[in-house]
Scaffold this motif. Structure first.
Motif, short mmCIF file in Angstrom:
data_model
loop_
_atom_site.label_atom_id
_atom_site.label_comp_id
_atom_site.label_asym_id
_atom_site.label_seq_id
_atom_site.Cartn_x
_atom_site.Cartn_y
_atom_site.Cartn_z
N GLU A 113 0.82 -1.21 0.00
CA GLU A 113 0.00 0.00 0.00
C GLU A 113 0.86 1.26 0.00
O GLU A 113 0.56 2.24 -0.70
CB GLU A 113 -0.93 -0.01 1.20
N ARG A 114 1.93 1.25 0.77
CA ARG A 114 2.79 2.44 0.84
C ARG A 114 3.44 2.73 -0.51
O ARG A 114 3.50 3.87 -0.96
CB ARG A 114 3.87 2.25 1.91
N ARG A 115 3.93 1.68 -1.14
CA ARG A 115 4.61 1.88 -2.43
C ARG A 115 3.62 2.26 -3.53
O ARG A 115 3.96 2.96 -4.48
CB ARG A 115 5.39 0.63 -2.82
N ALA A 116 2.38 1.78 -3.41
CA ALA A 116 1.39 1.99 -4.47
C ALA A 116 1.07 3.47 -4.67
O ALA A 116 0.76 3.89 -5.79
CB ALA A 116 0.12 1.23 -4.15
N VAL A 117 1.16 4.26 -3.63
CA VAL A 117 0.79 5.67 -3.73
C VAL A 117 1.66 6.38 -4.77
O VAL A 117 1.14 7.06 -5.68
CB VAL A 117 0.92 6.36 -2.36
N LEU A 118 2.98 6.23 -4.65
CA LEU A 118 3.88 6.90 -5.59
C LEU A 118 3.85 6.24 -6.97
O LEU A 118 3.97 6.93 -7.99
CB LEU A 118 5.30 6.93 -5.04
N GLN B 251 0.91 7.59 -8.82
CA GLN B 251 1.14 8.97 -9.23
C GLN B 251 2.09 9.02 -10.43
O GLN B 251 1.88 9.78 -11.38
CB GLN B 251 1.70 9.79 -8.08
N ALA B 252 3.14 8.20 -10.40
CA ALA B 252 4.10 8.18 -11.50
C ALA B 252 3.46 7.68 -12.79
O ALA B 252 3.74 8.19 -13.88
CB ALA B 252 5.30 7.31 -11.14
N LEU B 253 2.59 6.70 -12.69
CA LEU B 253 1.90 6.19 -13.88
C LEU B 253 0.96 7.24 -14.47
O LEU B 253 0.81 7.34 -15.69
CB LEU B 253 1.12 4.92 -13.53
N ALA B 254 0.35 8.03 -13.60
CA ALA B 254 -0.61 9.03 -14.07
C ALA B 254 0.06 10.31 -14.54
O ALA B 254 -0.39 10.93 -15.52
CB ALA B 254 -1.61 9.34 -12.95
N GLN B 255 1.14 10.72 -13.87
CA GLN B 255 1.72 12.05 -14.12
C GLN B 255 3.16 12.02 -14.59
O GLN B 255 3.70 13.07 -14.95
CB GLN B 255 1.64 12.89 -12.83
N THR C 121 10.40 6.06 -16.41
CA THR C 121 8.97 6.14 -16.74
C THR C 121 8.17 5.51 -15.63
O THR C 121 8.69 4.74 -14.82
CB THR C 121 8.67 5.41 -18.05
N GLY C 122 6.88 5.81 -15.62
CA GLY C 122 6.01 5.18 -14.64
C GLY C 122 6.00 3.67 -14.79
O GLY C 122 5.93 2.93 -13.80
N ALA C 123 6.09 3.18 -16.03
CA ALA C 123 6.09 1.74 -16.27
C ALA C 123 7.34 1.07 -15.69
O ALA C 123 7.26 -0.03 -15.13
CB ALA C 123 5.99 1.47 -17.76
N ILE C 124 8.49 1.73 -15.83
CA ILE C 124 9.72 1.18 -15.23
C ILE C 124 9.59 1.13 -13.72
O ILE C 124 9.93 0.12 -13.08
CB ILE C 124 10.94 2.04 -15.64
N TYR C 125 9.09 2.21 -13.13
CA TYR C 125 8.92 2.27 -11.68
C TYR C 125 7.97 1.17 -11.21
O TYR C 125 8.24 0.47 -10.22
CB TYR C 125 8.39 3.65 -11.31
N ALA C 126 6.87 0.97 -11.93
CA ALA C 126 5.91 -0.06 -11.54
C ALA C 126 6.54 -1.45 -11.63
O ALA C 126 6.34 -2.30 -10.74
CB ALA C 126 4.68 0.02 -12.43
N ALA C 127 7.31 -1.71 -12.69
CA ALA C 127 7.93 -3.02 -12.86
C ALA C 127 8.97 -3.29 -11.77
O ALA C 127 9.02 -4.38 -11.19
CB ALA C 127 8.58 -3.11 -14.24
N GLN C 128 9.80 -2.29 -11.49
CA GLN C 128 10.81 -2.47 -10.45
C GLN C 128 10.16 -2.64 -9.08
O GLN C 128 10.65 -3.42 -8.24
CB GLN C 128 11.77 -1.27 -10.44
N THR C 129 9.07 -1.95 -8.86
CA THR C 129 8.35 -2.10 -7.59
C THR C 129 7.76 -3.50 -7.46
O THR C 129 7.81 -4.11 -6.38
CB THR C 129 7.25 -1.03 -7.46
#
Length: 245
Positions: free
Chosen positions: A98-103, A106-110, A146-154
């Motif tokens: 949940e904590r990581r999902a917030v950022l 936001q990165a995926l959207a903005q 990118t937001g996609a890179i951040y999401a994948a690494q997360t």
């Protein structure tokens, strides 16, 4: 000449290792890897191993340290020496998703530039957060992702296995390094990691330094890496040997 892999952390590219890679490349084959196309530690480790020689030195920062431990899980016989910088070894903890999902959301959207300061500044020691020579390269680096890179690494981090057993099986010269002001992966965790290793590691806790040690204290990190690279293959060091820089 040794082959040295320097593994990048979350939202980091080769800039994070720039100062150390430049100097080490005078005497060694230095290869910096950032993980922009993988969403599991196992895949990241397999990527390292696929392009690596039969044996090599391996250093990882933050998420890269967890990748280094996964490399040790997959092919310990190929790692000549291991360095773990500002990292960890435990599995994900309750509430972390949940904590990581917030950022991430936001990165995926903005875009990642929208989270650069929120994510990057807490990574630095408090007195570094007003220093543009440190802050701006961190913000620029995050902005290149990118937001996609951040999401994948997360996703990779959230599915990480506990590496306690890996640490207990390490049988090569090892450096464990952390900034004393690292609030993300604190010194106490690195002391626990050092205690799990079967042979006492080179333990370095750096003063006036947060999570981005290579950028905050480049000379001290370079000195520690050179000390690590100079260790004889069968050597041990005192685990209470805390260098202050």
């Amino acid at each position: 000449m040794k082959t040295i892999y320097l593994l990048c952390g979350l939202l980091c590219d080769d800039v994070v290792w720039e100062a150390q890679a430049r100097e080490l490349a005078r005497d060694h084959d230095v290869r910096v890897i950032s993980f922009l196309q993988h969403d599991s530690l196992a895949a990241m480790a397999a990527h390292v191993l696929a392009g690596a020689p039969a044996s090599f030195a391996l250093a990882g920062h933050s998420m890269g340290g967890r990748v280094a431990l996964e490399v040790m899980r997959q092919a310990p016989h190929r790692v000549e020496r291991l360095a773990l910088l500002d990292t960890g070894y435990e599995a994900a903890v309750p509430g972390e998703v949940e904590r990581r999902a917030v950022l991430v959301e936001q990165a995926l959207a903005q875009g990642t530039a929208a989270i650069a300061r929120t994510w990057g500044l807490p990574m630095l020691a408090p007195h570094r957060r007003d220093d543009p020579a440190v802050v701006q390269p961190v913000l620029d680096m995050v902005g290149r992702m990118t937001g996609a890179i951040y999401a994948a690494q997360t996703r990779a981090l959230l599915s990480r296995p506990d590496a306690t057993g890996v640490l207990q099986g390490v049988d090569c010269p090892t450096l464990v390094l952390c900034g004393r002001q690292d609030g993300w992966s604190p010194p106490e965790r690195h002391e626990r990691m050092a205690a799990l290793l079967p042979r006492p590691p080179l333990l370095r806790l750096l003063d006036e330094c947060g999570h981005m040690a290579m950028m905050e204290q480049p000379a001290a990190v370079l000195a520690a890496l050179r000390e690590w690279l100079a260790l004889p293959a069968g050597s041990t060091t005192g685990s209470d040997d805390h260098a202050r820089h």
